[in-house]
Design an enzyme around this catalytic site. Structure first.
Site, PDB file in Angstrom:
ATOM      1  N   ASP A 198       0.878  -1.177   0.000  1.00 13.02           N
ATOM      2  CA  ASP A 198       0.000   0.000   0.000  1.00 13.02           C
ATOM      3  C   ASP A 198       0.912   1.222   0.000  1.00 13.02           C
ATOM      4  O   ASP A 198       1.507   1.564   1.023  1.00 13.02           O
ATOM      5  CB  ASP A 198      -0.895  -0.035   1.245  1.00 13.02           C
ATOM      6  CG  ASP A 198      -1.695   1.246   1.433  1.00 13.02           C
ATOM      7  OD1 ASP A 198      -1.504   2.212   0.662  1.00 13.02           O
ATOM      8  OD2 ASP A 198      -2.498   1.303   2.394  1.00 13.02           O
ATOM      9  N   GLN A 201       0.764   6.522   1.011  1.00 16.47           N
ATOM     10  CA  GLN A 201       1.440   7.582   1.750  1.00 16.47           C
ATOM     11  C   GLN A 201       2.922   7.687   1.405  1.00 16.47           C
ATOM     12  O   GLN A 201       3.639   8.509   1.995  1.00 16.47           O
ATOM     13  CB  GLN A 201       1.281   7.351   3.257  1.00 16.47           C
ATOM     14  CG  GLN A 201      -0.145   7.363   3.755  1.00 16.47           C
ATOM     15  CD  GLN A 201      -0.800   8.725   3.643  1.00 16.47           C
ATOM     16  OE1 GLN A 201      -0.132   9.749   3.562  1.00 16.47           O
ATOM     17  NE2 GLN A 201      -2.126   8.750   3.652  1.00 16.47           N
ATOM     18  N   LYS A 224      -3.478  12.076  -3.495  1.00 19.65           N
ATOM     19  CA  LYS A 224      -2.536  12.379  -2.414  1.00 19.65           C
ATOM     20  C   LYS A 224      -1.208  12.919  -2.949  1.00 19.65           C
ATOM     21  O   LYS A 224      -0.315  13.249  -2.169  1.00 19.65           O
ATOM     22  CB  LYS A 224      -2.280  11.125  -1.565  1.00 19.65           C
ATOM     23  CG  LYS A 224      -3.522  10.622  -0.824  1.00 19.65           C
ATOM     24  CD  LYS A 224      -3.204   9.422   0.048  1.00 19.65           C
ATOM     25  CE  LYS A 224      -4.471   8.773   0.592  1.00 19.65           C
ATOM     26  NZ  LYS A 224      -5.166   9.584   1.592  1.00 19.65           N
TER      27      LYS A 224
END
Length: 406
Positions: A198, A201, A224
């Site tokens: 993942d 971030q 993001k």
């Protein structure tokens, strides 16, 4: 470009909120968009709007060229071997669900293991919970150290020859922990498991080289990283994607359709059923251009300096507790004694400072931290040390207000 020059590229930041200059510290939830991305989307809809791949007219050709050009930009951005390994989907959540549904259901069975960590975002927990329930597999967790990091000896002890999938976030959206993905991937592969990452971030904030990491799948979202909402990427090694079935069926992803049987297009299009997210992909390509213009070394430098400064200043606030390791990505999650995080966020908003409060889609981690919620300030390329100062001033105002109330 330095942060103050970069900031000028983001029109939304040039405003007041509640009579105060906006200080946006919620980029881990979604980043703001530079004028170049906004103008790219505007140009597409004003000049090139058309469906892709299906037409021979000029608008269709221009739209297709821009859409596939964005795929090549993503390929370079993460150093994938081929554009065949870059699939456009709605975002990180859709990508992980696709991996669980397509790869997982075929390759995971009763008695097998799926390994994750307690720090994961719900999007990297629930798909694996569901897969375990459907297949009879066991869901296992790598334990966390006291500071919210992972010890590789625990990874070695948790992953076994029965493990089929290891899925871990590259960077924690709560703790800021930067996980040793390359080393974990080696352990996974040694045991015959695939490595899912993942990267929501991480991709916006640091160098990501999927070939160097040797991960099998990597998922991230445009919104993001200065791009539009509703678009993201599922990277997968070609040899794995070729043997996976699509999870959405319809137009665009087919090669031939008969009355009783159908065949699929080649990679990556077999996973992109229906009219794709054309404008989103083009906007994501523009976001990558913008980030590359700044340079990822410079992005990491800006964020490192900001989070170091924030940790120093926030640590001096009496009654404030910071969660996570000292070495971290560009966010700080915290609580103030006897003040609920939502109250902290409300007072800060009155001061023009936008932070996130809640469980951050990480309820198992909240339980591990022994809290119900936290507040989080997250930084990006358009933030400055003055933004950190405004945050700390707002925190002092919060303490003063609730000190008088109670």
């Amino acid at each position: 470009m330095i942060s103050k020059e970069i900031r000028k590229q983001f029109p939304i930041l040039d405003q007041e909120v509640n009579g105060k200059p906006l200080v946006y510290l919620d980029s881990a939830a979604t980043s703001q968009k530079p004028i170049s991305v906004i103008e790219t989307l505007d140009h597409y809809y004003k000049n090139d709007n058309s469906n892709v791949h299906r037409g021979v007219h000029t608008l269709g050709t221009r739209a297709t060229d821009s859409y596939e050009g964005a795929r090549e930009k993503v390929r370079r951005f993460i150093n994938a071997s081929s554009t065949e390994e870059v699939v456009f989907l709605r975002g990180t959540t859709t990508a992980i669900n696709t991996i669980a549904s397509s790869y997982g259901k075929v390759n995971v069975g009763e008695g097998d293991e799926i390994v994750i960590t307690p720090m994961e975002h719900h999007s990297n927990i629930i798909p694996w919970q569901q897969l375990a329930k459907q297949t009879g597999a066991t869901l296992k967790y790598i334990p966390l150290q006291e500071d919210g990091t992972i010890d590789l000896s625990d990874v070695e002890n948790t992953i076994t020859e029965h493990t089929k999938i290891v899925s871990i976030m590259h960077v924690s959206n709560v703790l800021g922990t930067i996980n040793p993905i390359k080393e974990i991937a080696k352990i996974a592969h040694k045991n015959g498991a695939v490595m899912v990452v993942d990267g929501a971030q991480a991709a916006p904030h640091m160098h990501v080289d999927v070939r160097d990491l040797d991960c099998d799948f990597y998922a991230f979202s445009a919104h993001k990283m200065c791009g539009p909402t509703g678009i993201g990427v599922m990277y997968g090694k070609k040899k794995l994607l070729e043997n996976m079935e699509p999870v959405e069926f319809g137009g665009e992803m087919i090669d031939f359709v008969g009355l009783y049987e159908s065949t699929w297009k080649d990679l990556p299009w077999k996973f992109e059923g229906g009219t794709p997210i054309i404008a989103g992909a083009i906007g994501m390509g523009a976001a990558i251009d913008f980030l590359e213009q700044i340079g990822r070394d410079e992005i990491e430098k800006i964020e490192h300096e900001l989070v170091e400064y924030a940790m120093e200043r926030m640590s001096a606030v009496e009654g404030l507790k910071i969660f996570g390791p000292k070495k971290r990505a560009g966010l700080v999650t915290f609580n103030i004694d006897d003040v609920h995080p939502h109250d902290v966020a409300t007072v800060l908003d009155a001061e023009g400072v936008a932070v996130r409060a809640g469980h951050h889609c990480a309820q198992p981690l909240m339980k591990w931290l022994n809290v119900t919620a936290t507040a989080r300030a997250s930084f990006y390329i358009y933030n400055t040390k003055e933004d950190v100062d405004a945050l700390v001033d707002g925190l002092k105002t919060t303490k003063e207000y609730f000190g008088h109330v109670f």
